[in-house]
Design a protein around this motif. Structure first.
Motif, PDB file in Angstrom:
ATOM      1  N   ALA A 113     -10.272  -0.444   1.926  1.00  0.00           N
ATOM      2  CA  ALA A 113      -8.929  -0.832   1.494  1.00  0.00           C
ATOM      3  C   ALA A 113      -8.257  -1.640   2.598  1.00  0.00           C
ATOM      4  O   ALA A 113      -8.238  -1.222   3.751  1.00  0.00           O
ATOM      5  CB  ALA A 113      -8.100   0.401   1.169  1.00  0.00           C
ATOM      6  N   CYS A 114      -7.697  -2.781   2.215  1.00  0.00           N
ATOM      7  CA  CYS A 114      -7.106  -3.669   3.240  1.00  0.00           C
ATOM      8  C   CYS A 114      -6.023  -4.535   2.614  1.00  0.00           C
ATOM      9  O   CYS A 114      -6.133  -4.965   1.457  1.00  0.00           O
ATOM     10  CB  CYS A 114      -8.199  -4.539   3.862  1.00  0.00           C
ATOM     11  N   VAL A 115      -4.977  -4.776   3.380  1.00  0.00           N
ATOM     12  CA  VAL A 115      -3.936  -5.748   3.033  1.00  0.00           C
ATOM     13  C   VAL A 115      -3.820  -6.709   4.207  1.00  0.00           C
ATOM     14  O   VAL A 115      -3.835  -6.298   5.368  1.00  0.00           O
ATOM     15  CB  VAL A 115      -2.585  -5.060   2.764  1.00  0.00           C
ATOM     16  N   GLU A 126       5.716 -23.626   3.568  1.00  0.00           N
ATOM     17  CA  GLU A 126       4.936 -23.001   2.490  1.00  0.00           C
ATOM     18  C   GLU A 126       3.562 -23.642   2.346  1.00  0.00           C
ATOM     19  O   GLU A 126       2.578 -22.963   2.054  1.00  0.00           O
ATOM     20  CB  GLU A 126       5.696 -23.103   1.165  1.00  0.00           C
ATOM     21  N   GLU A 127       3.499 -24.957   2.507  1.00  0.00           N
ATOM     22  CA  GLU A 127       2.205 -25.631   2.362  1.00  0.00           C
ATOM     23  C   GLU A 127       1.213 -25.138   3.406  1.00  0.00           C
ATOM     24  O   GLU A 127       0.056 -24.863   3.089  1.00  0.00           O
ATOM     25  CB  GLU A 127       2.394 -27.145   2.498  1.00  0.00           C
ATOM     26  N   TRP A 128       1.670 -25.002   4.644  1.00  0.00           N
ATOM     27  CA  TRP A 128       0.780 -24.516   5.707  1.00  0.00           C
ATOM     28  C   TRP A 128       0.398 -23.055   5.461  1.00  0.00           C
ATOM     29  O   TRP A 128      -0.749 -22.664   5.683  1.00  0.00           O
ATOM     30  CB  TRP A 128       1.439 -24.671   7.073  1.00  0.00           C
ATOM     31  N   THR A 129       1.353 -22.276   4.989  1.00  0.00           N
ATOM     32  CA  THR A 129       1.065 -20.872   4.667  1.00  0.00           C
ATOM     33  C   THR A 129      -0.029 -20.780   3.612  1.00  0.00           C
ATOM     34  O   THR A 129      -0.962 -19.968   3.714  1.00  0.00           O
ATOM     35  CB  THR A 129       2.339 -20.172   4.154  1.00  0.00           C
ATOM     36  N   GLY A 130       0.044 -21.630   2.584  1.00  0.00           N
ATOM     37  CA  GLY A 130      -0.986 -21.637   1.551  1.00  0.00           C
ATOM     38  C   GLY A 130      -2.335 -22.060   2.094  1.00  0.00           C
ATOM     39  O   GLY A 130      -3.385 -21.502   1.703  1.00  0.00           O
ATOM     40  N   PHE A 131      -2.325 -23.030   3.013  1.00  0.00           N
ATOM     41  CA  PHE A 131      -3.576 -23.473   3.622  1.00  0.00           C
ATOM     42  C   PHE A 131      -4.233 -22.329   4.406  1.00  0.00           C
ATOM     43  O   PHE A 131      -5.444 -22.097   4.290  1.00  0.00           O
ATOM     44  CB  PHE A 131      -3.292 -24.652   4.550  1.00  0.00           C
ATOM     45  N   VAL A 132      -3.434 -21.609   5.208  1.00  0.00           N
ATOM     46  CA  VAL A 132      -3.966 -20.497   6.001  1.00  0.00           C
ATOM     47  C   VAL A 132      -4.457 -19.383   5.070  1.00  0.00           C
ATOM     48  O   VAL A 132      -5.497 -18.753   5.319  1.00  0.00           O
ATOM     49  CB  VAL A 132      -2.910 -19.971   6.995  1.00  0.00           C
ATOM     50  N   ALA A 133      -3.717 -19.125   3.977  1.00  0.00           N
ATOM     51  CA  ALA A 133      -4.140 -18.092   3.026  1.00  0.00           C
ATOM     52  C   ALA A 133      -5.498 -18.434   2.425  1.00  0.00           C
ATOM     53  O   ALA A 133      -6.367 -17.547   2.254  1.00  0.00           O
ATOM     54  CB  ALA A 133      -3.099 -17.935   1.925  1.00  0.00           C
ATOM     55  N   ASP A 134      -5.716 -19.698   2.108  1.00  0.00           N
ATOM     56  CA  ASP A 134      -7.024 -20.118   1.580  1.00  0.00           C
ATOM     57  C   ASP A 134      -8.121 -19.916   2.622  1.00  0.00           C
ATOM     58  O   ASP A 134      -9.243 -19.499   2.300  1.00  0.00           O
ATOM     59  CB  ASP A 134      -6.966 -21.591   1.159  1.00  0.00           C
ATOM     60  N   GLU A 135      -7.815 -20.227   3.884  1.00  0.00           N
ATOM     61  CA  GLU A 135      -8.799 -20.030   4.954  1.00  0.00           C
ATOM     62  C   GLU A 135      -9.168 -18.544   5.069  1.00  0.00           C
ATOM     63  O   GLU A 135     -10.345 -18.189   5.220  1.00  0.00           O
ATOM     64  CB  GLU A 135      -8.236 -20.526   6.290  1.00  0.00           C
ATOM     65  N   VAL A 136      -8.161 -17.682   4.970  1.00  0.00           N
ATOM     66  CA  VAL A 136      -8.402 -16.230   5.081  1.00  0.00           C
ATOM     67  C   VAL A 136      -9.281 -15.764   3.928  1.00  0.00           C
ATOM     68  O   VAL A 136     -10.234 -15.000   4.126  1.00  0.00           O
ATOM     69  CB  VAL A 136      -7.068 -15.472   5.106  1.00  0.00           C
ATOM     70  N   ARG A 137      -8.979 -16.228   2.704  1.00  0.00           N
ATOM     71  CA  ARG A 137      -9.790 -15.811   1.548  1.00  0.00           C
ATOM     72  C   ARG A 137     -11.245 -16.233   1.726  1.00  0.00           C
ATOM     73  O   ARG A 137     -12.168 -15.492   1.397  1.00  0.00           O
ATOM     74  CB  ARG A 137      -9.221 -16.414   0.265  1.00  0.00           C
ATOM     75  N   ALA A 138     -11.442 -17.418   2.261  1.00  0.00           N
ATOM     76  CA  ALA A 138     -12.810 -17.906   2.470  1.00  0.00           C
ATOM     77  C   ALA A 138     -13.528 -17.052   3.505  1.00  0.00           C
ATOM     78  O   ALA A 138     -14.728 -16.746   3.351  1.00  0.00           O
ATOM     79  CB  ALA A 138     -12.769 -19.376   2.911  1.00  0.00           C
ATOM     80  N   ALA A 148      -8.561  -8.458  -1.048  1.00  0.00           N
ATOM     81  CA  ALA A 148      -7.365  -7.965  -0.366  1.00  0.00           C
ATOM     82  C   ALA A 148      -6.159  -8.853  -0.666  1.00  0.00           C
ATOM     83  O   ALA A 148      -6.262 -10.081  -0.690  1.00  0.00           O
ATOM     84  CB  ALA A 148      -7.611  -7.909   1.137  1.00  0.00           C
ATOM     85  N   GLU A 149      -5.007  -8.229  -0.900  1.00  0.00           N
ATOM     86  CA  GLU A 149      -3.769  -8.998  -1.099  1.00  0.00           C
ATOM     87  C   GLU A 149      -3.362  -9.658   0.224  1.00  0.00           C
ATOM     88  O   GLU A 149      -3.493  -9.052   1.294  1.00  0.00           O
ATOM     89  CB  GLU A 149      -2.642  -8.090  -1.576  1.00  0.00           C
ATOM     90  N   SER A 166       5.024  -2.900  -0.831  1.00  0.00           N
ATOM     91  CA  SER A 166       4.509  -2.708  -2.192  1.00  0.00           C
ATOM     92  C   SER A 166       2.999  -2.955  -2.243  1.00  0.00           C
ATOM     93  O   SER A 166       2.251  -2.224  -2.924  1.00  0.00           O
ATOM     94  CB  SER A 166       5.224  -3.654  -3.165  1.00  0.00           C
ATOM     95  N   ALA A 167       2.538  -3.972  -1.534  1.00  0.00           N
ATOM     96  CA  ALA A 167       1.094  -4.253  -1.486  1.00  0.00           C
ATOM     97  C   ALA A 167       0.343  -3.106  -0.833  1.00  0.00           C
ATOM     98  O   ALA A 167      -0.757  -2.722  -1.284  1.00  0.00           O
ATOM     99  CB  ALA A 167       0.848  -5.562  -0.733  1.00  0.00           C
ATOM    100  N   LEU A 168       0.910  -2.541   0.216  1.00  0.00           N
ATOM    101  CA  LEU A 168       0.277  -1.396   0.875  1.00  0.00           C
ATOM    102  C   LEU A 168       0.202  -0.203  -0.082  1.00  0.00           C
ATOM    103  O   LEU A 168      -0.803   0.513  -0.114  1.00  0.00           O
ATOM    104  CB  LEU A 168       1.057  -1.012   2.139  1.00  0.00           C
ATOM    105  N   ALA A 169       1.248   0.025  -0.860  1.00  0.00           N
ATOM    106  CA  ALA A 169       1.254   1.134  -1.814  1.00  0.00           C
ATOM    107  C   ALA A 169       0.168   0.944  -2.873  1.00  0.00           C
ATOM    108  O   ALA A 169      -0.517   1.899  -3.260  1.00  0.00           O
ATOM    109  CB  ALA A 169       2.630   1.253  -2.472  1.00  0.00           C
ATOM    110  N   ARG A 170       0.009  -0.317  -3.339  1.00  0.00           N
ATOM    111  CA  ARG A 170      -1.039  -0.578  -4.344  1.00  0.00           C
ATOM    112  C   ARG A 170      -2.427  -0.365  -3.729  1.00  0.00           C
ATOM    113  O   ARG A 170      -3.313   0.229  -4.359  1.00  0.00           O
ATOM    114  CB  ARG A 170      -0.895  -1.999  -4.883  1.00  0.00           C
ATOM    115  N   SER A 171      -2.637  -0.850  -2.540  1.00  0.00           N
ATOM    116  CA  SER A 171      -3.953  -0.700  -1.892  1.00  0.00           C
ATOM    117  C   SER A 171      -4.260   0.755  -1.598  1.00  0.00           C
ATOM    118  O   SER A 171      -5.418   1.183  -1.668  1.00  0.00           O
ATOM    119  CB  SER A 171      -3.981  -1.520  -0.601  1.00  0.00           C
ATOM    120  N   ALA A 172      -3.231   1.534  -1.290  1.00  0.00           N
ATOM    121  CA  ALA A 172      -3.429   2.947  -0.942  1.00  0.00           C
ATOM    122  C   ALA A 172      -4.012   3.742  -2.102  1.00  0.00           C
ATOM    123  O   ALA A 172      -4.723   4.731  -1.888  1.00  0.00           O
ATOM    124  CB  ALA A 172      -2.103   3.566  -0.503  1.00  0.00           C
ATOM    125  N   LYS A 173      -3.736   3.298  -3.326  1.00  0.00           N
ATOM    126  CA  LYS A 173      -4.251   4.041  -4.490  1.00  0.00           C
ATOM    127  C   LYS A 173      -5.775   3.991  -4.555  1.00  0.00           C
ATOM    128  O   LYS A 173      -6.410   4.878  -5.121  1.00  0.00           O
ATOM    129  CB  LYS A 173      -3.645   3.486  -5.776  1.00  0.00           C
TER     130      LYS A 173
END
Length: 644
Positions: A113-115, A126-138, A148-149, A166-173
């Motif tokens: 389990a990870c967030v 926001e554009e850079w944040t989306g770019f970094v998020a894509d890098e993390v998913r890869a 992971a959210e 909220s994401a932590l609560a969902r992952s904890a389940k």
């Protein structure tokens, strides 16, 4: 107060200066950096701790770990026992070397389990944040954290904190909770003294319950201490369940006797080992191209301790390529309290990088890297986690009948589960129960094992009778040493009882014999008994001395002495001192003569009593000493009187 509410341990992970400690402070209100040096340098050196309550009332203990490459060992220690991870990646930096190494540690420790928190989101658009998020998913696509959210968050402005909770609560389940029913196990990450209280240790309670007044064992040293007090996040409680960050105030142990890396455990629930069989995965590291060779020297991180050792691959396998998993025996330079299911991390010897790890399967194996099919079946069962399969595989390896405790030690199961599985095997016809004698445990064995040992006992008895035809039987301990020296006396007694029930052995007077082969020896002893009884009866009051009696009988000395012992037990003869045996009828006549001589209360000297008995001095003196010893007469100076 008792702390029994459901709880999880959340561990941070990520590269140095990616905002882990700041995020913990923003989420919990607790600053995990407690050392002055940490505040001065702006980095986490030691582990930090906090308490987090989520929107759905889930309580989490938070462990903040160092991100600097020099403190990877502390990071591994902090990640021990966590249920889920909060991976912090700075939005202005992206994935960095320690990010990758920490993800590997989480994967090797079995965290699923990870967030992901994209920290410092206020520093980028926001554009850079989306770019970094894509890098993390890869980067996470090939790990257990692919789904992971990812939540952008700013500890400075507070944006994204509610979404992160909220994401932590969902992952904890979906997080795996720590076993509460198992015995207490606490890897110690801090040990210190509190004025007026004494020694305090802290750690993440892996399993079991910590209660005020209960006893713990400090491993690997084997010291015993009593729990004087229990705290959960600074709050005193009477009892704390597994899955909590706890502080234990220990009585009767000094702070110099316990240190980070030690374990506190329920007494006698686990023993240390200098080797274990394991499933080992080799991940390699950045810039690492060579395989893991069998026999490689490694740093082995288990719990909150790291020791050195060697990894020997099974069945002659020479090496392990990156991404491969295989069975290996890990041999340690220092013992660890390892048990089935424990996770460990391997770091290369020099330079030190996280390169692999795995799961402990057998904590107390034989010292070998050869794995026969039956052993491999047990390791397969241990890796897959089916308790019934584990018990079946471990039971099939047992060469002797086992108790539940012994099966638990072999298999890694707890004693309660081992007993349940043995009874299930018995009910299914796969095991036979051997009832233990009073004060000893029942044992279970397969029919094949029982037949093999039954035959061994019978053959050993037949060989004994062939070698010693005049002996009626062999002492049980001598028989055990002959045919199964590896069996404990209690185990051998159970097998001998089975052999007796099947008619291949008999036991009398502590000696075992074969029902057929021992009959001739028994008759021989009976004949010797009657021969010596007749000799002493005929000799009446003038029997031969003991050595003369044995020599004149024509019997083997051992047989003659056994026959004399039998006659004495039957009450037919009496041993007079160390010199001769006397027929009981002759002894009664001597006793009557002494009584008659002393009946008028007149003391008599030895010579007078000799004459009264009508015997020689050779017999009279030993007889009079015998009467003194048995209480018939009492000596006063050089004369004797009857006892009142």
């Amino acid at each position: 107060m008792t702390d029994t509410a459901p709880a999880l341990i959340l561990g941070t992970a990520g590269h140095i200066d990616h905002g882990k400690s700041s995020l913990v402070l923003a989420l919990t209100g607790t600053d995990p950096d407690r050392l002055a040096e940490e505040k001065q340098r702006g980095i986490t050196i030691e582990l930090g701790f906090a308490r987090l309550e989520l929107p759905d009332k889930t309580i989490m203990g938070v462990v903040d770990v160092p991100g600097h490459e020099r403190f990877v060992r502390q990071m591994i220690a902090g990640s021990t026992g966590i249920d889920m991870a909060l991976l912090c990646i700075a939005a202005d930096d992206g994935v960095m070397p320690q990010t990758i190494e920490h993800v590997a540690v989480l994967e090797l420790l079995g965290i699923t389990a990870c967030v992901v928190a994209l920290t410092k989101a206020d520093l980028v658009d926001e554009e850079w944040t989306g770019f970094v998020a894509d890098e993390v998913r890869a980067r996470l696509a090939s790990t257990p954290f692919a789904a992971a959210e990812i939540v952008p968050v700013s500890s400075r402005t507070g944006s994204g904190l509610d979404e992160l909770r909220s994401a932590l609560a969902r992952s904890a389940k979906g997080a795996k909770r720590t076993k509460r029913e198992a015995p207490l196990r606490l890897p110690i990450d801090r040990a210190f003294t509190v004025r007026g209280a004494g020694t305090v240790v802290t750690g993440t309670l892996w399993s079991g319950t910590a209660s005020v007044g209960s006893e713990v064992e400090i491993l690997p040293h084997g010291l015993r201490a009593r729990i004087r007090g229990v705290q959960v996040h600074g709050r005193p409680v009477e009892r704390a369940e597994a899955g909590r960050r706890v502080a234990l105030n220990l009585h009767a142990v000094g702070v110099d006797e316990v240190r980070p890396g030690d374990f506190a455990a329920a007494p006698d629930s686990i023993s240390v080992t200098d080797r274990f069989d394991a499933s080992v995965s080799f991940l390699g590291a950045a810039g690492w191209s060579k395989p893991l060779e069998s026999g490689s020297r490694m740093h082995v991180a288990h719990g909150t301790r790291e020791v050195t050792g060697r990894v020997l691959l099974m069945n002659g396998r020479a090496s392990l390529a990156q991404g491969e998993t295989a069975y290996a025996q890990v041999r340690l330079d220092e013992p660890l309290p390892a048990a089935w299911g424990d996770r460990f991390v391997l770091r290369s010897y020099s330079p030190m990088h996280v390169v692999g790890g795995g799961m402990v399967l057998r904590a107390h194996p034989r010292r070998t890297s050869t794995m026969p099919p039956a052993d491999e079946a047990l390791l397969d069962a241990l890796r897959n986690g089916s308790e019934a399969s584990i018990a079946q595989a471990a039971f099939s390896l047992a060469s002797l009948p086992v108790t539940p405790i012994e099966l638990a030690q072999t298999s890694g199961l707890d004693e309660k589960t081992a007993r349940r599985e043995l009874k299930s095997l018995e009910a299914a016809g796969g095991a036979v129960r051997l009832e233990g004698e009073t004060g000893t445990e029942d044992r279970w064995a397969s029919r094949a094992v029982l037949q093999r040992h039954r035959t061994a006992i019978e053959n050993a008895l037949l060989r004994f009778h062939a070698e010693q035809p005049s002996q009626p039987g062999i002492a049980k301990e001598a028989l055990r040493r002959r045919c199964m020296p590896r069996a404990t006396p209690a185990c051998f007694d159970a097998l001998l009882a089975d052999a007796i029930s099947q008619g291949v052995a008999v036991v009398s007077g502590g000696e075992a014999s074969h029902p057929r082969a021992g009959a001739g020896a028994k008759r021989l002893e009976e004949q010797a008994t009657e021969l010596l009884a007749s000799t002493l009866q005929e000799a009446a009051g003038a029997p031969p001395m003991l050595d003369e009696l044995v020599a004149g009988s024509g019997l083997a000395p051992s047989l003659a002495y056994r026959a004399l012992n039998t006659l004495e037990q039957q009450g037919r003869i009496v041993r007079i001192g160390q010199v001769f045996y006397l027929d009981v009828a002759a002894l009664e006549r001597f006793e009557q003569a002494v009584r008659a001589r002393l009946s008028n209360d007149t003391p008599a000297a030895a010579a007078e009593l000799k004459d009264a008995m009508g015997t020689s001095r050779k017999y009279a003196i030993p007889l009079l000493e015998y009467f003194d010893a048995t209480g018939l007469t009492r000596r006063i100076d050089d004369k004797r009187v009857l006892n009142a």
